[in-house]
Design a protein around this motif. Structure first.
Motif, PDB file in Angstrom:
ATOM      1  N   GLU A  81       4.519   3.369   5.514  1.00  0.00           N
ATOM      2  CA  GLU A  81       4.929   4.376   4.540  1.00  0.00           C
ATOM      3  C   GLU A  81       4.856   5.790   5.135  1.00  0.00           C
ATOM      4  O   GLU A  81       5.622   6.669   4.749  1.00  0.00           O
ATOM      5  N   ALA A  82       3.910   5.987   6.058  1.00  0.00           N
ATOM      6  CA  ALA A  82       3.727   7.322   6.645  1.00  0.00           C
ATOM      7  C   ALA A  82       4.891   7.724   7.543  1.00  0.00           C
ATOM      8  O   ALA A  82       5.103   8.919   7.788  1.00  0.00           O
ATOM      9  N   GLN A  83       5.663   6.766   8.011  1.00  0.00           N
ATOM     10  CA  GLN A  83       6.780   7.057   8.919  1.00  0.00           C
ATOM     11  C   GLN A  83       8.065   7.316   8.121  1.00  0.00           C
ATOM     12  O   GLN A  83       9.096   6.692   8.330  1.00  0.00           O
ATOM     13  N   TYR A  84       7.982   8.273   7.224  1.00  0.00           N
ATOM     14  CA  TYR A  84       9.077   8.485   6.274  1.00  0.00           C
ATOM     15  C   TYR A  84      10.362   8.955   6.939  1.00  0.00           C
ATOM     16  O   TYR A  84      11.454   8.639   6.474  1.00  0.00           O
ATOM     17  N   GLU A  85      10.277   9.695   8.047  1.00  0.00           N
ATOM     18  CA  GLU A  85      11.510  10.106   8.725  1.00  0.00           C
ATOM     19  C   GLU A  85      12.204   8.904   9.363  1.00  0.00           C
ATOM     20  O   GLU A  85      13.438   8.815   9.357  1.00  0.00           O
TER      21      GLU A  85
ATOM     22  N   LYS B  42       0.848  -1.182   0.000  1.00  0.00           N
ATOM     23  CA  LYS B  42       0.000   0.000   0.000  1.00  0.00           C
ATOM     24  C   LYS B  42       0.888   1.237   0.000  1.00  0.00           C
ATOM     25  O   LYS B  42       1.742   1.410   0.841  1.00  0.00           O
ATOM     26  N   LEU B  43       0.696   2.084  -0.970  1.00  0.00           N
ATOM     27  CA  LEU B  43       1.513   3.283  -1.073  1.00  0.00           C
ATOM     28  C   LEU B  43       0.898   4.417  -0.281  1.00  0.00           C
ATOM     29  O   LEU B  43      -0.226   4.826  -0.535  1.00  0.00           O
ATOM     30  N   PHE B  44       1.638   4.901   0.691  1.00  0.00           N
ATOM     31  CA  PHE B  44       1.195   6.084   1.436  1.00  0.00           C
ATOM     32  C   PHE B  44       1.820   7.286   0.750  1.00  0.00           C
ATOM     33  O   PHE B  44       3.032   7.395   0.646  1.00  0.00           O
TER      34      PHE B  44
ATOM     35  N   GLU C  81       8.250   2.708  -2.988  1.00  0.00           N
ATOM     36  CA  GLU C  81       7.993   1.767  -4.081  1.00  0.00           C
ATOM     37  C   GLU C  81       9.272   1.316  -4.779  1.00  0.00           C
ATOM     38  O   GLU C  81       9.419   0.145  -5.143  1.00  0.00           O
ATOM     39  N   ARG C  82      10.219   2.231  -4.932  1.00  0.00           N
ATOM     40  CA  ARG C  82      11.435   1.876  -5.668  1.00  0.00           C
ATOM     41  C   ARG C  82      12.385   1.010  -4.844  1.00  0.00           C
ATOM     42  O   ARG C  82      13.406   0.537  -5.349  1.00  0.00           O
ATOM     43  N   PHE C  83      12.054   0.769  -3.578  1.00  0.00           N
ATOM     44  CA  PHE C  83      12.838  -0.158  -2.760  1.00  0.00           C
ATOM     45  C   PHE C  83      12.359  -1.603  -2.901  1.00  0.00           C
ATOM     46  O   PHE C  83      12.951  -2.520  -2.324  1.00  0.00           O
ATOM     47  N   ASN C  84      11.270  -1.807  -3.631  1.00  0.00           N
ATOM     48  CA  ASN C  84      10.619  -3.122  -3.642  1.00  0.00           C
ATOM     49  C   ASN C  84      11.522  -4.245  -4.127  1.00  0.00           C
ATOM     50  O   ASN C  84      11.463  -5.370  -3.626  1.00  0.00           O
ATOM     51  N   ASP C  85      12.384  -3.969  -5.113  1.00  0.00           N
ATOM     52  CA  ASP C  85      13.253  -5.021  -5.628  1.00  0.00           C
ATOM     53  C   ASP C  85      14.226  -5.496  -4.557  1.00  0.00           C
ATOM     54  O   ASP C  85      14.401  -6.695  -4.328  1.00  0.00           O
ATOM     55  N   GLY C  86      14.855  -4.551  -3.882  1.00  0.00           N
ATOM     56  CA  GLY C  86      15.798  -4.925  -2.826  1.00  0.00           C
ATOM     57  C   GLY C  86      15.128  -5.657  -1.681  1.00  0.00           C
ATOM     58  O   GLY C  86      15.673  -6.627  -1.141  1.00  0.00           O
ATOM     59  N   ILE C  87      13.935  -5.189  -1.300  1.00  0.00           N
ATOM     60  CA  ILE C  87      13.206  -5.852  -0.212  1.00  0.00           C
ATOM     61  C   ILE C  87      12.793  -7.258  -0.626  1.00  0.00           C
ATOM     62  O   ILE C  87      12.847  -8.199   0.180  1.00  0.00           O
TER      63      ILE C  87
END
Length: 366
Positions: free
Chosen positions: A51-55, A5-7, A28-34
């Motif tokens: 996703e909301a905890q971006y800091e 889910k993209l926040f 989203e662009r981290f998905n491959d590594g994860i």
């Protein structure tokens, strides 16, 4: 499990020209590594940031950043884990910085986006350190190496991803509006060198521009192999990343336009009709990896939408595959089971290119 889910956080910030710009902060662009982390961590009962905890996620990126400014690959960047313990569990080779598996350039972009919101200097400093890593590791020929071979690498968007980041910065990405002229000049030089290389790497067949290979020799610019099952050939997957890089260029040169048109025409020529790949569930005793509890089987289907092979012969566009041991084969059934499911031999990658192409044509003709 991966949180798909993209926040989305919308940022309205003044850019250098005084206009407002809209950005998104997404992992989203981290998905491959994860995904690659998940391949070797079947049991993932630890907590993860949302996703909301971006800091918090940005702090994770800083904690994992190597002294050279890059990042090791295949980490769960959202995992609430002790970073020192994670690093202690990696061998020396897996601790080194790399762009492999779509790595390092997404971290730089994410940190810059968070800095635009949070204004904490640590995020700016980490993003700048990452940019320095890209600039200092760019080859003299304009490319970047992959994980598996010291060659100009387009696999996993290695060279493509770095150049796309440079392109976006130069075209006014406001998350990087704080960069000074000195580093912008270096980014421009690196971008121009890399773009020139990419155009020269496009394979030409009988005088006609085609597409791109995964890897190229640093001197001859001829396609080369990487892993045992990644033999020299034109790649439908990696070529799409290159085409999107080129289509994203503002006011493209005629050389760029010709490259895109040649690649799109090639994708149309080599599409495969009448088959699809079906995932067949496996019994527990036959599952090789928990992330792939199925087998991939080619099924004849006259109603199937066009599909593309990952690799085509440079000489005549014959699709081919390969075993883990390096034996070239021409049927998916002849690929050993572990590689049959653990690698994308067929896919629909060019669909997005072909869908975007008409709008791009209209744009460049305005």
């Amino acid at each position: 499990m991966i949180n798909n889910k993209l926040f989305i956080v919308f940022i309205f910030a003044a850019c250098s020209l005084g206009a407002s710009a809209q950005h998104t902060i997404t992992t989203e662009r981290f998905n491959d590594g994860i995904h690659h982390w998940n391949l070797v961590h079947e049991h993932r009962d630890y907590p993860r940031y949302t996703e909301a905890q971006y800091e918090k996620i940005a702090d994770n990126l800083i904690a994992y950043q190597n002294p050279d400014g890059g990042w090791m690959k295949n980490i769960d960047w959202l995992g609430i884990l002790d970073t020192d313990s994670v690093k202690a569990g990696l061998d020396e080779d897996h601790l080194r910085s790399t762009l492999d598996n779509r790595n390092t350039f997404p971290q730089i972009e994410y940190l810059a986006d968070v800095y635009l919101v949070a204004k904490a200097p640590k995020y700016k400093a980490a993003a700048l350190k990452g940019l320095e890593y890209l600039l200092t590791t760019q080859k003299e020929n304009g490319g970047w190496r992959g994980w598996d071979v010291d060659a100009i690498t387009y696999n996993d968007d290695v060279t493509t991803g770095a150049l796309e980041l440079f392109r976006n910065i130069l075209q006014g990405d406001t998350s990087f509006s704080w960069l000074d002229k000195g580093i912008l000049d270096r980014i421009r030089k690196g971008y121009e060198k890399g773009l020139d290389l990419t155009l020269r790497c496009q394979i030409v067949q009988d005088g006609v521009k085609a597409a791109w290979a995964q890897q190229y020799d640093n001197v001859t610019l001829q396609p080369v192999k990487a892993r045992t099952f990644e033999l020299p050939g034109i790649s439908a997957d990696e070529s799409c990343g290159v085409v999107f890089l080129l289509m994203g260029i503002d006011n493209p040169s005629q050389e760029v336009i010709d490259a895109v048109e040649g690649a799109v025409a090639w994708m149309e020529r080599v599409k495969i009709q009448g088959i699809r790949v079906e995932r067949v569930p496996l019994s527990k005793d036959k599952i090789i990896n928990h992330e792939y509890p199925y087998d991939n089987v080619v099924v004849e289907d006259p109603n199937a939408e066009p599909i593309w092979a990952r690799f085509y012969e440079v000489s005549d566009n014959t699709p081919f595959m390969c075993t883990r041991q390096g034996q070239k084969v021409w049927k998916l059934a002849d690929v050993n089971a572990e590689r049959r499911t653990g690698y994308d031999w067929y896919g629909y990658w060019p669909k997005k290119v072909l869908a975007a192409y008409p709008a791009w044509q209209k744009k460049i003709k305005k």
